[in-house]
Every structure is written in C-alpha cells, then in structure tokens.
Design a protein around this motif. Structure first.
Motif, mmCIF file in Angstrom:
data_model
loop_
_atom_site.group_PDB
_atom_site.id
_atom_site.type_symbol
_atom_site.label_atom_id
_atom_site.label_comp_id
_atom_site.label_asym_id
_atom_site.label_seq_id
_atom_site.Cartn_x
_atom_site.Cartn_y
_atom_site.Cartn_z
ATOM 1 N N GLU A 15 0.172 42.182 22.803
ATOM 2 C CA GLU A 15 0.506 40.863 23.002
ATOM 3 C C GLU A 15 -0.410 39.878 21.900
ATOM 4 N N ALA A 16 -1.424 40.487 21.706
ATOM 5 C CA ALA A 16 -2.421 39.609 20.632
ATOM 6 C C ALA A 16 -1.781 39.767 19.210
ATOM 7 N N ALA A 17 -1.239 41.160 18.894
ATOM 8 C CA ALA A 17 -0.733 40.980 17.592
ATOM 9 C C ALA A 17 0.710 40.411 17.400
ATOM 10 N N LEU B 273 1.182 37.263 18.920
ATOM 11 C CA LEU B 273 0.859 36.012 18.888
ATOM 12 C C LEU B 273 0.366 35.696 17.454
ATOM 13 N N GLU B 274 -0.191 36.745 16.802
ATOM 14 C CA GLU B 274 -0.927 36.566 15.448
ATOM 15 C C GLU B 274 0.032 36.714 14.451
ATOM 16 N N GLY B 275 1.365 37.427 14.807
ATOM 17 C CA GLY B 275 2.298 37.822 13.787
ATOM 18 C C GLY B 275 1.735 38.885 12.913
ATOM 19 N N SER B 276 0.954 39.656 13.365
ATOM 20 C CA SER B 276 0.225 40.858 12.742
ATOM 21 C C SER B 276 1.467 41.836 12.164
#
Length: 335
Positions: A226-228, A230-233
């Motif tokens: 989820e974090a990746a 949101l950050e477009g990682s």
C-alpha cells in the motif's frame, strides 16, 4: 599498575557490557530470533564476531540450528534455519561429551574444521569459541545445545571472552527455562483432552504455527504494498510478487494437512472393499460390532474378524486408531 576487576573477575568494560546484555536477553523472552540475534550482537560489543550460530541437540544425532549468522554474506544469502546430522568425531559430539568450551587454540582449529562449514564456505574461521548450553534436569545439568562465535582473524578470543560467552549463555538458558516453566503452568490449566503444550507437537500443530507466522508476514507485506502504491515506488511490482509468493506459501502450507499422505493412501488401499466400509463406519460414528453387523447384514462374529484384520493392516491396536488413520478420507469414503 593492574587493571581493576569486578567481583566476577571481568574488566569494568566487559562487566558493564554483560550487565547490559543480560537485560537485553531477558527482555526478548518468547521471540527466539530476536533472542539469538541480540545475543550475537551483545557478544560483538565485547569482541569480534564474524560468524555465530546456535544449535539444539535432537535424537538420532541431529541438531536443529534455529539461528546462523555470517557477517560476510549479503542479505539475499541469509542462512536459513536447518536440521543437520553430526558425526562422532566432530565438534558437536565433542561438546556433548566434554561439557565444556572448545577453543580454536586447543588444536589450531582441527576439531572446528572437521565439521560441516556454514555461511561463507570459501573462507575458513581463524579463531572460534564453541560452548555448551545447559538445562537443569533432575537436580543436574544436561547439555541441550551449543553456541559458537567465530572470527576470520586469528588470535581474537581471550580467556575473558570465553568466560563472557559462557556467562551470557547462562542468561539465555534462564530465558529458555522460564519459557518452559510458563508452558508447564499453562498446561496445568488446560482442559483435559484439549491437548498439551508440553507434549510433542503434531504435524497440524506445526502447520498452524507456521500459518500464523506467514499470516503476520503477509500483513506486513500488504502494508508495504500500500505504501509503495501511494508513493509510486518502482519496487511496487516486486512487492506484489512477494505478496503473491507469500500467499502461495500459505496455501501450500495448509495443503500439507489438507491432503492425505502416500502412506495413508497405501494403508487405505490395503483394505478390501468390505473392510473399507466397516472401517469408515467405525471412524465416522464409532459404531459397535453389533450395530455394524445389522447395518451390513452379516453376523457379529464376521464383523469381529473384519475388525481384527483392519486393525492389523492399519497398524493400530484400538478402534480409536482407525479414525486417526483414516481422518483424511472420512468425508469421501473409498468403496
């Protein structure tokens, strides 16, 4: 001028490090990875530790190694826990027999290098200390395992380092003993027939424990995904593949107890069609010989003969063992 020593005989610096180590070790009760990893770290504050492992003796000359560390290996070459055998002339057998610390200096590492290598097998340790782990049993001390710290540099470990390693091992042993006592206390409160924490674990027990660990790992991967996102990682694709691999592992783990073993299949195939029918009647409902005889329209003495052959073929002595052997097949009986 002589260097002042504590009452334990350690230098002030080592005594302070050991005091901190004891607190840290006791704070990690219940998490063995954290416990052994901190133990390795604690010893690294006292001396050089390039490689480190902890092992526990099991039957049939086997050792379970739950923790292994080698500073030279990259993260992707993490050394996983394993079970390994040991011979009569290796270090493990020596520790079990002599019940004391082994040091590289005793034989210039001959005993150490006689065993199996771990970690970076291209490099040989130039100094090492291996100590026994004790557990109090029946008023005495039994050797239950061993721990080793090693260095790629020669002449690293002094007598004080050996004693410090043994001192921290007693702290680790105290934690393990306390965990055992807590398990025994919980077992006393267990409802009769509901299982025992102190008895040998079944395959289902192990699978359920592993499933819980994988579930926690899956939850952590999902948070990372989820974090990746949101950050477009650029790592998002890799994280998703890791999540799917974890989910695959969860399915494969549960499949261990969901499918019958080949051994169970062979046992079932050893029964005749009539024996299978009778075996499933016993396994499902615990029917008596008289009830089964009425059900399949034969005499009770005939049923007794069938039951005797079923017990012999399944390798059990009591009727309750039939259900245990055929548990995977009860929902879909083979005829």
């Amino acid at each position: 001028m002589s260097v002042p020593r504590s009452r334990s005989g350690f230098s002030p610096e080592v005594a302070a490090a050991l005091s901190q180590a004891d607190r840290g070790i006791r704070a990690r009760m219940g998490d063995h990875y954290a416990l052994f990893d901190y133990w390795r770290f604690a010893m690294s504050t006292v001396c050089t530790v390039d490689a480190f492992y902890v092992g526990f003796y099991r039957d049939n000359r086997k050792i379970v190694y739950p923790y292994t560390f080698d500073v030279t290996l990259p993260v992707k070459q993490y050394v996983p826990p394993e079970v390994s055998g040991y011979g009569p002339k290796g270090q493990a057998a020596w520790i079990l027999r002599h019940r004391r610390a082994y040091t590289f200096a005793e034989d210039n590492g001959a005993l150490l290098h006689n065993g199996a290598a771990f970690g970076d097998e291209r490099r040989a340790s130039a100094d090492a200390v291996t100590i026994p782990l004790f557990e109090r049993r029946d008023g005495g001390l039994a050797v239950i395992g061993l721990a080793s710290m090693q260095s790629y540099k020669a002449g690293v470990y002094s007598g004080e380092h050996v004693r410090a390693f043994e001192w921290t091992a007693r702290s680790v042993a105290t934690v393990l003993a306390r965990e055992r006592e807590d398990a025994l206390d919980r077992d006393e409160l267990a409802v009769p027939g509901a299982g025992s924490e102190t008895g040998p674990p079944t395959v289902m027990d192990v699978v359920q424990d592993v499933s819980a660990i994988l579930a926690a790992l899956h939850a952590g991967i999902c948070e990372l995904e989820e974090a990746a996102a949101l950050e477009g990682s650029p790592l998002l694709g890799r994280v998703r593949r890791l999540r799917r691999r974890c989910e695959q592992g969860q399915t494969e783990t549960m499949d261990i107890i969901a499918r019958p073993s080949l051994h169970e299949e062979n046992l079932l195939n050893s029964l005749s069609s009539k024996e299978r029918e009778i075996a499933f009647l016993i396994a499902r409902g615990g029917m008596t010989n008289k009830e089964i005889a009425a059900r399949v329209f034969v005499t009770e003495s005939t049923i007794k003969g069938h039951v005797s052959r079923i017990l012999r073929k399944l390798g059990v002595e009591q009727r309750s063992g039939i259900a245990a052997r055929l548990g995977h097949f009860i929902e879909e009986p083979h005829r």
